[in-house]
Design a protein around this motif. Structure first.
Motif, PDB file in Angstrom:
ATOM      1  N   GLN A   1      40.028  32.651  31.627  1.00 46.28           N
ATOM      2  CA  GLN A   1      40.526  33.338  32.019  1.00 46.28           C
ATOM      3  C   GLN A   1      39.978  34.297  32.784  1.00 46.28           C
ATOM      4  OE1 GLN A   1      39.109  32.823  27.252  1.00 46.28           O
ATOM      5  NE2 GLN A   1      40.133  34.197  26.887  1.00 46.28           N
ATOM      6  N   ALA A   2      38.195  34.092  33.476  1.00 43.31           N
ATOM      7  CA  ALA A   2      38.234  34.535  33.925  1.00 43.31           C
ATOM      8  C   ALA A   2      39.159  35.515  35.625  1.00 43.31           C
ATOM      9  CB  ALA A   2      36.880  34.768  34.647  1.00 43.31           C
ATOM     10  N   GLN A   3      39.659  34.031  36.141  1.00 42.66           N
ATOM     11  CA  GLN A   3      40.712  33.878  37.419  1.00 42.66           C
ATOM     12  C   GLN A   3      41.723  35.486  37.339  1.00 42.66           C
ATOM     13  OE1 GLN A   3      39.999  33.069  40.123  1.00 42.66           O
ATOM     14  NE2 GLN A   3      38.631  30.930  40.443  1.00 42.66           N
ATOM     15  N   ALA A   4      41.787  35.016  35.675  1.00 44.26           N
ATOM     16  CA  ALA A   4      43.721  35.044  35.561  1.00 44.26           C
ATOM     17  C   ALA A   4      43.304  36.933  35.576  1.00 44.26           C
ATOM     18  CB  ALA A   4      44.023  34.703  33.762  1.00 44.26           C
ATOM     19  N   ALA A   5      42.305  37.551  34.334  1.00 46.79           N
ATOM     20  CA  ALA A   5      42.269  38.866  34.290  1.00 46.79           C
ATOM     21  C   ALA A   5      41.197  39.147  36.346  1.00 46.79           C
ATOM     22  CB  ALA A   5      40.565  39.376  33.322  1.00 46.79           C
ATOM     23  N   LEU A   6      40.703  38.950  36.817  1.00 45.19           N
ATOM     24  CA  LEU A   6      40.994  39.087  38.017  1.00 45.19           C
ATOM     25  C   LEU A   6      41.474  39.145  38.940  1.00 45.19           C
ATOM     26  CD1 LEU A   6      38.230  39.964  40.273  1.00 45.19           C
ATOM     27  CD2 LEU A   6      37.894  37.311  40.782  1.00 45.19           C
ATOM     28  N   ALA A   7      42.947  38.775  39.277  1.00 41.37           N
ATOM     29  CA  ALA A   7      44.554  38.459  40.026  1.00 41.37           C
ATOM     30  C   ALA A   7      44.733  39.149  39.110  1.00 41.37           C
ATOM     31  CB  ALA A   7      44.616  37.229  39.277  1.00 41.37           C
ATOM     32  N   GLU A   8      44.850  39.527  38.292  1.00 41.36           N
ATOM     33  CA  GLU A   8      45.536  40.826  37.326  1.00 41.36           C
ATOM     34  C   GLU A   8      45.035  42.293  37.556  1.00 41.36           C
ATOM     35  OE1 GLU A   8      48.535  41.470  34.160  1.00 41.36           O
ATOM     36  OE2 GLU A   8      48.909  40.138  36.085  1.00 41.36           O
ATOM     37  N   GLY A   9      43.959  42.244  37.670  1.00 46.21           N
ATOM     38  CA  GLY A   9      42.916  43.094  38.483  1.00 46.21           C
ATOM     39  C   GLY A   9      42.453  43.794  36.986  1.00 46.21           C
ATOM     40  N   GLU A  10      41.820  43.434  36.412  1.00 53.30           N
ATOM     41  CA  GLU A  10      41.158  43.407  34.742  1.00 53.30           C
ATOM     42  C   GLU A  10      40.105  43.965  35.537  1.00 53.30           C
ATOM     43  OE1 GLU A  10      42.487  45.159  32.803  1.00 53.30           O
ATOM     44  OE2 GLU A  10      45.285  44.819  33.251  1.00 53.30           O
ATOM     45  N   PHE A  11      39.398  44.115  35.585  1.00 49.40           N
ATOM     46  CA  PHE A  11      38.064  43.764  36.310  1.00 49.40           C
ATOM     47  C   PHE A  11      36.973  43.534  35.111  1.00 49.40           C
ATOM     48  CE2 PHE A  11      39.609  45.465  40.470  1.00 49.40           C
ATOM     49  CZ  PHE A  11      39.953  43.872  40.857  1.00 49.40           C
TER      50      PHE A  11
END
Length: 429
Positions: free
Chosen positions: A131-141
């Motif tokens: 979840q954390a990695q996906a949010a980071l990749a999406e720019g959802e910091f």
């Protein structure tokens, strides 16, 4: 998740941990709790709920039980939930490798819920990591920070310094790219301490996080030089060529920042050779953009256009809004170096108003500062002063106080020269 909360000694532990990290009560409370409320918790005048303790533990980078909370997962319900957790996690990881970040995050969320219901803490931790990695990749910091901090405070991480160090690295990265540098420095520093007994690659990750945050925060050169020397020593024990490429990228950027351009060029060239685009295409594209930007800041244009063309060709397909924002600013810098300031100004202005760049608004301070430099080159000091003031205001809101101070000073210098703009805001006292 169920918890048992012991209030005895909680306030004292909270105060001691906060002071050890050098945080004020207001900083600890962030945008959720006031400094006064934190004071009441520390003095025992207010009792902390589960949500409060979990939030404060995340802010401090410690596990919840260190502040008095003892988290526990429910007993397994049945194997059906466990199977669902595994299925969701496997498909989420497949989506991650396919760079479908949104799907990966959604499936990881389902996997986390199923693992929680099934009483599988290890799988729950894995799902949170995706979840954390996906949010980071999406720019959802903001989401990335939330998930990463939950990882660091998780009961699984409490028993493994390596897992906790990795989670804190992820949190530090999310805080840094989200322009929350104070917390990035705190979590990266904690990751380094935890990684002392971890495998070399984990220590390398922690040091790279700390160096990147220190460079952006404007820490003294002596401090970053010491960290870079440490990272160079660690790199000798890292077996993966790809991982060493990432390390040389970080060291090269640090060398450029410290003024050692020759070493920076050498290290970036090594990074280009070692980083494998088939393993991580987006990282390789970002390296091209980053190396080009470092060269431009050093007044070098040789090879820059080719690097930016490579970066644009890939990042336009798989990059985030932040990737494209930084790429387009680098393109504007190249236009300025090529003697085309009018086009450079138009390029930056277009980026700042582009709706597609809206998720990257936390980086607008960089854009306004670059625009100010271009306006000076065009001989328009009034516009330059206004842009410096806007940049300072934006940097201040993101707690990038070194950059904010520099922009205020540039604006003040222009004012001393008799440049005035009635449309510009005045600095807040």
């Amino acid at each position: 998740m169920t918890t048992s909360l012991t209030h005895d000694g909680f306030g004292a532990r909270l105060r001691a941990t906060r002071k050890r990290l050098g945080m004020s009560q207001a900083e600890l409370g962030g945008d959720r709790y006031t400094g006064s409320y934190i004071s009441h918790l520390e003095s025992g005048r207010r009792a902390a709920s589960h949500d409060v303790v979990e939030f404060l533990a995340l802010r401090l980078g410690v596990t919840a039980d260190e502040l008095g909370m003892e988290p526990s997962l429910p007993e397994p319900i049945d194997s059906f939930d466990d199977t669902h957790a595994l299925e969701h996690l496997l498909v989420a990881e497949r989506a991650w490798h396919d760079r479908d970040w949104a799907t990966a995050g959604e499936l990881a969320t389902r996997a986390a819920a199923s693992a929680l219901n099934a009483g599988q803490p290890e799988r729950h931790w894995q799902a949170l990591y995706v979840q954390a990695q996906a949010a980071l990749a999406e720019g959802e910091f903001a989401d990335a920070i939330h998930f990463a901090e939950r990882l660091a405070a998780h009961q699984v991480a409490a028993t493994s310094p390596t897992l906790r160090a990795q989670a804190l690295c992820l949190s530090a990265t999310a805080h840094r790219v989200g322009d929350e540098l104070p917390m990035a420095l705190v979590h990266a520093g904690q990751a380094v301490e935890l990684a002392r007994e971890a495998p070399p690659i984990v220590m390398a990750d922690a040091l790279m996080c700390l160096i990147s945050a220190a460079l952006e925060a404007g820490r003294p050169t002596a401090e970053t030089d010491r960290l870079c020397a440490w990272l160079e020593d660690v790199s000798l024990h890292v077996e993966s060529a790809h991982a060493r490429g990432v390390i040389y990228w970080t060291l090269g950027t640090a060398s450029f920042k410290s003024g050692n351009v020759a070493k920076g060029l050498e290290l970036h060239d090594l990074a280009m050779e070692l980083l494998n685009p088939r393993r991580d295409l987006r990282m390789w594209l970002r390296l091209n953009r980053s190396a080009a930007n470092c060269r431009l800041d050093a007044g070098i244009t040789d090879g820059v256009r080719e690097m930016l063309e490579v970066a644009r060709g890939g990042l336009s397909l798989i990059g985030s809004a932040f990737d494209m924002f930084e790429l387009r600013l680098a393109e504007a810098k190249l236009l300025l170096h090529e003697g085309r300031p009018e086009q450079a100004a138009e390029h930056v202005e277009a980026v700042l108003v582009d709706p597609a760049m809206r998720p990257a608004t936390v980086s607008n301070g960089q854009g306004e500062e670059l625009l100010a430099e271009i306006e000076l080159d065009l001989g328009r000091p009034e516009r330059a002063r206004a842009a410096f003031i806007r940049a300072a205001d934006l940097y201040g809101k993101q707690e990038q106080f070194r950059q904010a101070s520099q922009c205020w000073q540039r604006a003040a210098a222009l004012e001393d020269m008799g440049v005035h703009n009635v449309d510009s805001p005045t600095p807040s006292v």
